[in-house]
Design a protein around this motif. Structure first.
Motif, PDB file in Angstrom:
ATOM      1  N   GLY A  13       0.762  -1.065  -0.139  1.00 44.17           N
ATOM      2  CA  GLY A  13       0.289  -0.156   0.396  1.00 44.17           C
ATOM      3  C   GLY A  13       1.140   1.029  -0.129  1.00 44.17           C
ATOM      4  O   GLY A  13       2.069   1.397  -0.172  1.00 44.17           O
ATOM      5  N   ILE A  45      -8.310   0.695   1.224  1.00 46.07           N
ATOM      6  CA  ILE A  45      -7.967   0.067   1.644  1.00 46.07           C
ATOM      7  C   ILE A  45      -6.207  -0.276   0.886  1.00 46.07           C
ATOM      8  O   ILE A  45      -6.730   0.463  -0.890  1.00 46.07           O
ATOM      9  CB  ILE A  45      -8.558  -1.895   0.582  1.00 46.07           C
ATOM     10  CG1 ILE A  45      -9.497  -1.846   1.818  1.00 46.07           C
ATOM     11  CG2 ILE A  45      -7.799  -2.586   0.325  1.00 46.07           C
ATOM     12  CD1 ILE A  45     -10.853  -3.201   0.878  1.00 46.07           C
ATOM     13  N   GLU A 105      -2.942   4.158   4.398  1.00 41.32           N
ATOM     14  CA  GLU A 105      -2.595   5.069   5.723  1.00 41.32           C
ATOM     15  C   GLU A 105      -2.320   6.442   5.197  1.00 41.32           C
ATOM     16  O   GLU A 105      -2.269   7.088   4.068  1.00 41.32           O
ATOM     17  CB  GLU A 105      -1.414   4.122   6.216  1.00 41.32           C
ATOM     18  CG  GLU A 105       0.356   4.328   5.875  1.00 41.32           C
ATOM     19  CD  GLU A 105       1.288   3.750   6.630  1.00 41.32           C
ATOM     20  OE1 GLU A 105       0.574   2.882   7.004  1.00 41.32           O
ATOM     21  OE2 GLU A 105       1.914   3.715   6.173  1.00 41.32           O
ATOM     22  N   SER A 135      -4.875   0.772   7.012  1.00 39.59           N
ATOM     23  CA  SER A 135      -5.939   1.140   6.258  1.00 39.59           C
ATOM     24  C   SER A 135      -7.216   0.735   6.629  1.00 39.59           C
ATOM     25  O   SER A 135      -8.056   0.539   7.308  1.00 39.59           O
ATOM     26  CB  SER A 135      -5.473  -0.303   5.304  1.00 39.59           C
ATOM     27  OG  SER A 135      -4.310  -0.051   5.156  1.00 39.59           O
ATOM     28  N   ASP A 136      -8.546   0.674   5.633  1.00 41.96           N
ATOM     29  CA  ASP A 136      -9.747   0.757   5.342  1.00 41.96           C
ATOM     30  C   ASP A 136     -10.487   1.521   6.563  1.00 41.96           C
ATOM     31  O   ASP A 136     -10.949   0.630   7.556  1.00 41.96           O
ATOM     32  CB  ASP A 136      -9.930  -0.647   5.183  1.00 41.96           C
ATOM     33  CG  ASP A 136     -11.164  -0.668   5.237  1.00 41.96           C
ATOM     34  OD1 ASP A 136     -12.215   0.068   4.891  1.00 41.96           O
ATOM     35  OD2 ASP A 136     -11.661  -2.487   5.252  1.00 41.96           O
ATOM     36  N   ARG A 190      -6.223  -5.340   3.128  1.00 43.97           N
ATOM     37  CA  ARG A 190      -6.355  -4.504   3.684  1.00 43.97           C
ATOM     38  C   ARG A 190      -4.999  -3.543   3.364  1.00 43.97           C
ATOM     39  O   ARG A 190      -5.465  -2.427   2.514  1.00 43.97           O
ATOM     40  CB  ARG A 190      -6.430  -4.134   5.203  1.00 43.97           C
ATOM     41  CG  ARG A 190      -7.723  -4.966   5.689  1.00 43.97           C
ATOM     42  CD  ARG A 190      -8.464  -4.148   7.353  1.00 43.97           C
ATOM     43  NE  ARG A 190      -9.340  -4.486   8.035  1.00 43.97           N
ATOM     44  CZ  ARG A 190      -8.991  -5.781   9.473  1.00 43.97           C
ATOM     45  NH1 ARG A 190      -7.861  -6.108   9.313  1.00 43.97           N
ATOM     46  NH2 ARG A 190      -9.920  -6.157   9.505  1.00 43.97           N
ATOM     47  N   TRP A 191      -4.085  -4.444   3.628  1.00 39.71           N
ATOM     48  CA  TRP A 191      -3.079  -3.484   2.922  1.00 39.71           C
ATOM     49  C   TRP A 191      -2.945  -3.582   1.608  1.00 39.71           C
ATOM     50  O   TRP A 191      -1.929  -2.339   0.733  1.00 39.71           O
ATOM     51  CB  TRP A 191      -1.489  -4.071   3.825  1.00 39.71           C
ATOM     52  CG  TRP A 191      -0.373  -3.548   3.496  1.00 39.71           C
ATOM     53  CD1 TRP A 191       1.095  -3.363   3.266  1.00 39.71           C
ATOM     54  CD2 TRP A 191       0.230  -1.584   3.695  1.00 39.71           C
ATOM     55  NE1 TRP A 191       1.706  -2.617   2.853  1.00 39.71           N
ATOM     56  CE2 TRP A 191       1.329  -1.068   3.525  1.00 39.71           C
ATOM     57  CE3 TRP A 191      -1.339   0.058   3.793  1.00 39.71           C
ATOM     58  CZ2 TRP A 191       2.317   0.504   3.407  1.00 39.71           C
ATOM     59  CZ3 TRP A 191      -0.459   0.621   3.828  1.00 39.71           C
ATOM     60  CH2 TRP A 191       1.049   1.165   2.946  1.00 39.71           C
ATOM     61  N   ASP A 226      -4.456  -5.178  -0.607  1.00 37.97           N
ATOM     62  CA  ASP A 226      -5.702  -4.514  -1.456  1.00 37.97           C
ATOM     63  C   ASP A 226      -6.259  -6.182  -2.262  1.00 37.97           C
ATOM     64  O   ASP A 226      -6.228  -6.029  -3.085  1.00 37.97           O
ATOM     65  CB  ASP A 226      -5.555  -3.830  -2.457  1.00 37.97           C
ATOM     66  CG  ASP A 226      -6.950  -3.811  -2.803  1.00 37.97           C
ATOM     67  OD1 ASP A 226      -8.143  -4.050  -2.913  1.00 37.97           O
ATOM     68  OD2 ASP A 226      -7.210  -2.606  -4.155  1.00 37.97           O
TER      69      ASP A 226
END
Length: 401
Positions: free
Chosen positions: A131, A193, A196, A211-212, A341-342, A344
């Motif tokens: 991410g 997602i 940060e 994330s998210d 989450r990081w 995707d």
């Protein structure tokens, strides 16, 4: 016993890569000498981190180029072209032996099942990139602003007044108190997602949003309390100013004055976790208040209506803000949620048993997902990952019962 700080793990990784300057090397050496009780754990971390480096290095090997280099160098030898082909290949084999030995050893780290083309060295897939810094700010007026890395954006309210500045991966809201109260509606910052972002509120409180996640807060704090709302995960470093600071989640409220703590309250996780690093907090779950001390974590499960407080290594729950993944005997299912989450991506488990395998290790967050999954495979005799674009299938290795 004191826990290993995240910055020491980062220094250790840089040392293994040969990227430490003299001052950092001395700092690492001094810490190791002062903490002999951690030598065994440090050795385990070295082995784990070394595998990450080996995977990255081995993936860079280009067989065709290697053979060409061998032919170029050996062709300069007198009589090379005149020698019988078997003799020529025996010389080439002699040059390749170190590479082959390394390949054989590393093959134990890199399973080569036919059904894992996405992780095959032959197919050379595009790595799944980590991410980055990104977020969307929604002002109380409803206006949405895309926050970008290294941008220099001035944030204005409906009257045109500058209420904040976005720069160097952080959005900071003005601390001046001359703004009049305009609306009861809060601002929202949404980190998608694979993103940060850092936020500095008008009172000086610093927040790292994972994330998210979604954070709601006002331009300025009015009244006797400072209240924000969170869905997802964030690390708070609250500025003391005499007014209580309250973080509201779906199932709890954390009340503090000035302290540092992590809140994890994702909707797709069974429990909420509040981890206190320093200071003191009171967590209200239902009608009951639970005080926490530094090094303690409160875990509440709304489905089972249970609350548990336990001592933890806080670094395991806060290292994400320092660009580091740290896993300590964590089930693959829980790791998958963090990686989802990081990076995707989506994880698909072929059986329930695969979810329960556990992993311990530390990896920088800028590592590609391919390398990270290779690391997990190399330390487990049971797990196998198949990557197809953004879909990761998790299965047991063949022959494992």
């Amino acid at each position: 016993m004191e826990k290993i700080p995240s910055h020491i793990i980062c220094l250790l990784l840089s040392s293994l890569k040969g990227q430490l300057n003299n001052a950092d090397q001395k700092q690492l050496q001094n810490w190791l000498e002062a903490h002999p009780e951690h030598h065994k754990e440090i050795k385990q971390l070295e082995n784990t981190l070394q595998k990450v480096i080996q995977v990255a290095h081995f993936k860079q090997i280009q067989p065709e180029k290697a053979w060409k280099n061998i032919d170029t160098h050996t062709s300069k030898r007198p009589g090379w072209k005149k020698k019988p082909i078997l003799t020529r290949y025996s010389i080439a084999a002699g040059l390749l032996i170190p590479l082959l030995i390394g390949g054989i050893l590393l093959s134990r780290l890199l399973p080569k099942e036919k059904n894992t083309p996405a992780l095959s060295l032959v197919t050379k897939p595009e790595p799944v990139k980590p991410g980055s810094t990104k977020a969307v700010l929604e002002l109380s007026s409803g206006e949405k602003i895309v926050l970008e890395e290294s941008a220099n954006q001035k944030i204005r309210n409906t009257k045109g007044e500058i209420i904040g500045v976005n720069t160097t991966n952080t959005i900071a809201f003005n601390s001046s108190a001359n703004s009049c109260k305009i609306t009861e509606k809060p601002n929202h910052i949404y980190v998608p997602i694979g993103g940060e972002y850092n936020v500095i509120l008008s009172d000086g409180t610093q927040i790292w949003v994972n994330s998210d996640s979604r954070l709601s807060f006002p331009d300025h704090f009015y009244g006797a309390e400072r209240v924000v709302e969170l869905s997802g995960e964030a690390y708070f470093q609250v500025k003391h100013d005499g007014k209580p600071f309250i973080v509201k989640t779906k199932h709890s409220a954390i009340r503090v004055l000035g302290t540092a703590f992590n809140v994890c309250c994702y909707k797709d996780e069974a429990s909420e976790q509040i981890t206190l690093v320093k200071g003191a907090v009171k967590v209200k779950v239902g009608k009951k208040n639970y005080p926490l001390r530094p090094g303690e974590q409160l875990r509440s499960n709304p489905d089972s209506n249970t609350v548990e407080i336990r001592k933890v290594n806080t670094e395991l729950y806060t290292s994400w803000k320092d660009n580091l993944f740290r896993f300590q005997d964590m089930p693959i299912e829980d790791i998958a949620l963090k990686l989802k989450r990081w990076y995707d991506v989506n994880f698909i488990f072929q059986n329930e048993e695969s979810k329960k395998y556990r992993f311990t290790g530390a990896v920088e967050k800028n590592t590609s997902l391919n390398e990270l999954l290779r690391l997990i495979e190399s330390t487990s005799t049971n797990i196998k990952f198949e990557i197809k674009e953004k879909e990761i299938t998790v299965t047991k290795k063949q022959g494992v019962r």
